[in-house]
Scaffold this active site. Structure first.
Site, PDB file in Angstrom:
ATOM      1  N   TYR A   1      16.801 124.754  17.205  1.00 10.89           N
ATOM      2  CA  TYR A   1      17.985 124.490  16.378  1.00 10.89           C
ATOM      3  C   TYR A   1      18.407 125.726  15.587  1.00 10.89           C
ATOM      4  O   TYR A   1      19.606 125.943  15.369  1.00 10.89           O
ATOM      5  CB  TYR A   1      17.761 123.261  15.489  1.00 10.89           C
TER       6      TYR A   1
ATOM      7  N   GLN B   1      30.499 113.500  19.039  1.00 11.51           N
ATOM      8  CA  GLN B   1      29.052 113.546  19.268  1.00 11.51           C
ATOM      9  C   GLN B   1      28.538 114.963  19.002  1.00 11.51           C
ATOM     10  O   GLN B   1      27.331 115.189  18.992  1.00 11.51           O
ATOM     11  CB  GLN B   1      28.741 113.170  20.715  1.00 11.51           C
TER      12      GLN B   1
ATOM     13  N   ASP C   1      28.575 120.710  16.184  1.00  8.54           N
ATOM     14  CA  ASP C   1      29.243 121.939  15.716  1.00  8.54           C
ATOM     15  C   ASP C   1      30.332 121.581  14.699  1.00  8.54           C
ATOM     16  O   ASP C   1      30.614 120.409  14.449  1.00  8.54           O
ATOM     17  CB  ASP C   1      29.818 122.718  16.917  1.00  8.54           C
TER      18      ASP C   1
ATOM     19  N   HIS D   1      26.400 112.210  15.710  1.00 15.35           N
ATOM     20  CA  HIS D   1      25.077 112.776  16.024  1.00 15.35           C
ATOM     21  C   HIS D   1      24.669 113.876  15.039  1.00 15.35           C
ATOM     22  O   HIS D   1      23.777 114.665  15.339  1.00 15.35           O
ATOM     23  CB  HIS D   1      25.044 113.308  17.468  1.00 15.35           C
TER      24      HIS D   1
ATOM     25  N   CYS E   1      13.097 113.381   0.088  1.00 10.10           N
ATOM     26  CA  CYS E   1      14.006 112.799  -0.918  1.00 10.10           C
ATOM     27  C   CYS E   1      15.385 112.502  -0.363  1.00 10.10           C
ATOM     28  O   CYS E   1      16.234 111.961  -1.059  1.00 10.10           O
ATOM     29  CB  CYS E   1      14.113 113.726  -2.130  1.00 10.10           C
TER      30      CYS E   1
ATOM     31  N   CYS F   1      11.939 121.921  -0.362  1.00 10.27           N
ATOM     32  CA  CYS F   1      13.269 121.309  -0.505  1.00 10.27           C
ATOM     33  C   CYS F   1      13.864 121.825  -1.817  1.00 10.27           C
ATOM     34  O   CYS F   1      13.194 121.797  -2.847  1.00 10.27           O
ATOM     35  CB  CYS F   1      13.127 119.789  -0.544  1.00 10.27           C
TER      36      CYS F   1
ATOM     37  N   CYS G   1      13.704 118.463  -4.341  1.00 11.46           N
ATOM     38  CA  CYS G   1      12.458 117.826  -4.806  1.00 11.46           C
ATOM     39  C   CYS G   1      11.248 118.767  -4.745  1.00 11.46           C
ATOM     40  O   CYS G   1      10.185 118.443  -5.276  1.00 11.46           O
ATOM     41  CB  CYS G   1      12.178 116.548  -4.008  1.00 11.46           C
TER      42      CYS G   1
ATOM     43  N   GLU H   1      35.359 116.637  34.840  1.00 13.88           N
ATOM     44  CA  GLU H   1      35.099 115.840  36.045  1.00 13.88           C
ATOM     45  C   GLU H   1      34.722 114.428  35.614  1.00 13.88           C
ATOM     46  O   GLU H   1      34.397 114.209  34.446  1.00 13.88           O
ATOM     47  CB  GLU H   1      33.970 116.479  36.868  1.00 13.88           C
TER      48      GLU H   1
ATOM     49  N   ALA I   1      39.177 121.370  29.054  1.00 13.79           N
ATOM     50  CA  ALA I   1      39.698 120.742  27.840  1.00 13.79           C
ATOM     51  C   ALA I   1      40.830 121.550  27.214  1.00 13.79           C
ATOM     52  O   ALA I   1      41.785 120.970  26.682  1.00 13.79           O
ATOM     53  CB  ALA I   1      38.562 120.558  26.831  1.00 13.79           C
TER      54      ALA I   1
HETATM   55  C1  BJW Z   1      34.121 119.788  30.127  1.00 12.33           C
HETATM   56  C2  BJW Z   1      34.164 121.162  30.105  1.00 12.33           C
HETATM   57  C3  BJW Z   1      35.376 121.729  29.770  1.00 12.33           C
HETATM   58  C4  BJW Z   1      32.198 120.633  30.651  1.00 12.33           C
HETATM   59  N1  BJW Z   1      36.408 120.939  29.500  1.00 12.33           N
HETATM   60  N2  BJW Z   1      35.170 119.024  29.860  1.00 12.33           N
HETATM   61  C5  BJW Z   1      21.395 101.858  26.348  1.00 12.33           C
HETATM   62  C6  BJW Z   1      21.048 102.100  27.637  1.00 12.33           C
HETATM   63  C7  BJW Z   1      20.157 103.113  27.962  1.00 12.33           C
HETATM   64  C8  BJW Z   1      19.590 103.905  26.983  1.00 12.33           C
HETATM   65  C9  BJW Z   1      19.941 103.671  25.680  1.00 12.33           C
HETATM   66  C10 BJW Z   1      20.826 102.656  25.381  1.00 12.33           C
HETATM   67  N3  BJW Z   1      21.002 102.670  24.049  1.00 12.33           N
HETATM   68  C11 BJW Z   1      20.261 103.649  23.505  1.00 12.33           C
HETATM   69  C12 BJW Z   1      19.595 104.277  24.476  1.00 12.33           C
HETATM   70  C13 BJW Z   1      18.670 105.416  24.279  1.00 12.33           C
HETATM   71  C14 BJW Z   1      19.360 106.745  24.089  1.00 12.33           C
HETATM   72  C15 BJW Z   1      20.177 107.031  25.331  1.00 12.33           C
HETATM   73  O1  BJW Z   1      21.360 106.858  25.394  1.00 12.33           O
HETATM   74  N4  BJW Z   1      19.520 107.565  26.351  1.00 12.33           N
HETATM   75  C16 BJW Z   1      20.221 107.914  27.582  1.00 12.33           C
HETATM   76  C17 BJW Z   1      19.925 109.368  27.918  1.00 12.33           C
HETATM   77  C18 BJW Z   1      19.840 106.962  28.655  1.00 12.33           C
HETATM   78  N5  BJW Z   1      20.203 106.756  22.910  1.00 12.33           N
HETATM   79  C19 BJW Z   1      19.686 107.015  21.708  1.00 12.33           C
HETATM   80  O2  BJW Z   1      18.497 107.185  21.536  1.00 12.33           O
HETATM   81  C20 BJW Z   1      20.654 107.070  20.537  1.00 12.33           C
HETATM   82  N6  BJW Z   1      20.184 106.209  19.518  1.00 12.33           N
HETATM   83  C21 BJW Z   1      20.306 104.892  19.609  1.00 12.33           C
HETATM   84  O3  BJW Z   1      20.874 104.331  20.502  1.00 12.33           O
HETATM   85  O4  BJW Z   1      19.766 104.251  18.581  1.00 12.33           O
HETATM   86  C22 BJW Z   1      19.838 102.831  18.585  1.00 12.33           C
HETATM   87  C23 BJW Z   1      18.770 102.321  17.727  1.00 12.33           C
HETATM   88  C24 BJW Z   1      18.774 100.980  17.495  1.00 12.33           C
HETATM   89  C25 BJW Z   1      17.804 100.456  16.696  1.00 12.33           C
HETATM   90  C26 BJW Z   1      16.857 101.302  16.139  1.00 12.33           C
HETATM   91  C27 BJW Z   1      16.856 102.638  16.373  1.00 12.33           C
HETATM   92  C28 BJW Z   1      17.835 103.152  17.175  1.00 12.33           C
HETATM   93  C29 BJW Z   1      20.675 108.458  19.917  1.00 12.33           C
HETATM   94  C30 BJW Z   1      21.259 109.468  20.832  1.00 12.33           C
HETATM   95  C31 BJW Z   1      21.133 110.852  20.225  1.00 12.33           C
HETATM   96  C32 BJW Z   1      21.665 111.918  21.164  1.00 12.33           C
HETATM   97  N7  BJW Z   1      21.284 113.180  20.687  1.00 12.33           N
HETATM   98  C33 BJW Z   1      21.787 114.373  21.351  1.00 12.33           C
HETATM   99  C34 BJW Z   1      21.185 115.595  20.662  1.00 12.33           C
HETATM  100  C35 BJW Z   1      21.843 115.754  19.283  1.00 12.33           C
HETATM  101  C36 BJW Z   1      21.478 117.006  18.615  1.00 12.33           C
HETATM  102  C37 BJW Z   1      21.706 118.216  19.489  1.00 12.33           C
HETATM  103  O5  BJW Z   1      22.851 118.602  19.787  1.00 12.33           O
HETATM  104  O6  BJW Z   1      20.713 118.828  19.861  1.00 12.33           O
HETATM  105  O7  BJW Z   1      23.207 114.400  21.298  1.00 12.33           O
HETATM  106  S1  BJW Z   1      21.437 114.401  23.101  1.00 12.33           S
HETATM  107  C38 BJW Z   1      22.976 115.150  23.564  1.00 12.33           C
HETATM  108  O8  BJW Z   1      23.716 114.210  24.379  1.00 12.33           O
HETATM  109  C39 BJW Z   1      23.761 115.318  22.257  1.00 12.33           C
HETATM  110  C40 BJW Z   1      25.128 114.896  22.686  1.00 12.33           C
HETATM  111  O9  BJW Z   1      25.902 114.530  21.563  1.00 12.33           O
HETATM  112  C41 BJW Z   1      24.863 113.766  23.642  1.00 12.33           C
HETATM  113  C42 BJW Z   1      26.022 113.466  24.580  1.00 12.33           C
HETATM  114  O10 BJW Z   1      26.257 114.552  25.439  1.00 12.33           O
HETATM  115  P1  BJW Z   1      27.729 114.903  25.886  1.00 12.33           P
HETATM  116  O11 BJW Z   1      28.517 115.357  24.724  1.00 12.33           O
HETATM  117  O12 BJW Z   1      28.289 113.824  26.696  1.00 12.33           O
HETATM  118  O13 BJW Z   1      27.446 116.236  26.765  1.00 12.33           O
HETATM  119  P2  BJW Z   1      27.105 116.343  28.325  1.00 12.33           P
HETATM  120  O14 BJW Z   1      26.587 117.705  28.558  1.00 12.33           O
HETATM  121  O15 BJW Z   1      26.286 115.228  28.803  1.00 12.33           O
HETATM  122  O16 BJW Z   1      28.542 116.199  29.017  1.00 12.33           O
HETATM  123  C43 BJW Z   1      29.544 117.194  28.886  1.00 12.33           C
HETATM  124  C44 BJW Z   1      30.765 116.739  29.640  1.00 12.33           C
HETATM  125  O17 BJW Z   1      31.793 117.675  29.413  1.00 12.33           O
HETATM  126  C45 BJW Z   1      30.559 116.651  31.161  1.00 12.33           C
HETATM  127  O18 BJW Z   1      31.116 115.445  31.622  1.00 12.33           O
HETATM  128  C46 BJW Z   1      31.329 117.841  31.715  1.00 12.33           C
HETATM  129  O19 BJW Z   1      31.941 117.594  32.960  1.00 12.33           O
HETATM  130  C47 BJW Z   1      32.375 118.039  30.654  1.00 12.33           C
HETATM  131  N8  BJW Z   1      32.811 119.416  30.518  1.00 12.33           N
HETATM  132  N9  BJW Z   1      32.879 121.623  30.468  1.00 12.33           N
HETATM  133  C48 BJW Z   1      36.237 119.577  29.572  1.00 12.33           C
HETATM  134  N10 BJW Z   1      35.513 123.058  29.734  1.00 12.33           N
END
Ligand code: BJW
Length: 238
Positions: free
Chosen positions: A57, A96, A99, A114, A125, A141, A144, A209, A225
């Site tokens: 990070y 999501q 940045d 996120h 704290c 921190c 605290c 895509e 985009a």
């Molecule tokens: C372009 C382009 C250009 C490229 N122009 N386009 C239900 C079913 C299954 C699993 C789960 C579920 N519910 C929850 C889960 C578990 C889990 C999950 O979803 N897992 C899956 C992998 C299966 N979810 C969680 O754990 C979440 N929490 C949760 O649900 O809690 C519920 C809960 C209930 C009760 C108690 C406790 C909890 C939390 C999810 C956290 C995600 N964290 C991350 C990291 C954040 C910090 C960091 O940045 O390091 O978030 S993971 C990462 O993925 C990041 C993103 O925000 C997130 C989404 O990714 P994103 O933005 O879609 O990126 P990409 O790379 O996947 O896609 C990019 C797209 O852009 C592509 O389509 C390209 O084509 C396109 N692109 N260039 C336009 N120029």
């Protein structure tokens, strides 16, 4: 173009910032192609190896400091301003991304579901503060004084995303839902389009895509985009 109220929710993902030089996660060469998310983006990984997670990070923080908002971020800020000035209905931008490029472009009604990379949180704290410097695990921190309790203010797998109540409330009344640059892989964000459809909204996917849930959208436009978002917004604003 409809002239009635049009409550709008926009969901953005990593694709909207790709052309600003910030890596996506799941594309070829994306962050999760190079690194194992289970070793870097879970509370368990942080508990097991905080230095490893902080290194990841801190490097992304350093990279973000030079990143600039692109034409897609600016088009979304322009859309929000037009909506507000014309009283076109509620407008919410849910990102999501951790940045700050939507802020740079001037978006005001913004929710970082996120978390935010340039914020640090104390797990002792709860103190939350803006911080561009690297996070040192042993540092105290500033509020605290506890050491070894600072972490990035981001939502890892298994953690609760931020502002979900607010988001689901907005989705209950949404007329227009647009997902931009997200793969539709990560829940709950990937399920928002279904909620929007349930509310009777027109749903649009703008991305490079098709993503995992593309089939659910009413309208899809594929391309970089910085091209498809300004074009779509210009058409919408007439
Ligand atoms: C372009 C382009 C250009 C490229 N122009 N386009 C239900 C079913 C299954 C699993 C789960 C579920 N519910 C929850 C889960 C578990 C889990 C999950 O979803 N897992 C899956 C992998 C299966 N979810 C969680 O754990 C979440 N929490 C949760 O649900 O809690 C519920 C809960 C209930 C009760 C108690 C406790 C909890 C939390 C999810 C956290 C995600 N964290 C991350 C990291 C954040 C910090 C960091 O940045 O390091 O978030 S993971 C990462 O993925 C990041 C993103 O925000 C997130 C989404 O990714 P994103 O933005 O879609 O990126 P990409 O790379 O996947 O896609 C990019 C797209 O852009 C592509 O389509 C390209 O084509 C396109 N692109 N260039 C336009 N120029």
């Amino acid at each position: 173009m409809s002239l009635g109220p049009e409550n709008t929710v926009i969901l953005t993902g990593a694709g909207v910032s790709a052309e600003s030089g910030l890596g996506t996660f799941r594309d070829a060469g994306g962050l999760w192609a190079k690194f194992d998310p289970m070793k870097l983006a879970t509370p368990e990984a942080f508990a097991e190896a905080p230095e490893r997670v902080l290194e990841f990070y801190n490097a992304r923080r350093a990279n973000l400091v030079d990143a600039k908002a692109n034409a897609a971020h600016f088009a979304l800020a322009e859309l929000e301003q037009a909506w507000m000035m014309a009283g076109r209905g509620n407008f919410g931008l849910v990102t999501q991304n951790i940045d700050d490029l939507h802020e740079q472009a001037g978006s005001a009604s913004l929710l970082h579901m996120h978390g935010e990379l340039l914020k640090t949180r104390c797990t002792a704290c709860g103190h939350l503060f803006t911080d561009k410097d690297p996070i040192e695990h042993s540092a105290p921190c500033p509020k605290c004084g506890e050491t070894h309790r600072l972490r990035p203010h981001v939502v890892w797998f298994g953690e609760m995303p931020i502002g979900l109540d607010h988001i689901y409330k907005a989705l209950e009344q949404v007329d227009l839902f647009i997902a931009i640059g997200t793969s539709g892989t990560v829940y709950p964000a990937a399920g928002f389009v279904q909620e929007a459809r349930r509310a009777g909204a027109w749903t649009v996917e703008l991305s490079l895509e098709p993503g995992e849930v593309s089939a659910v959208f009413d309208e899809t436009v594929y391309g970089p985009a910085t091209e498809v978002v300004p074009e779509w917004v210009a058409k919408k604003l007439g």
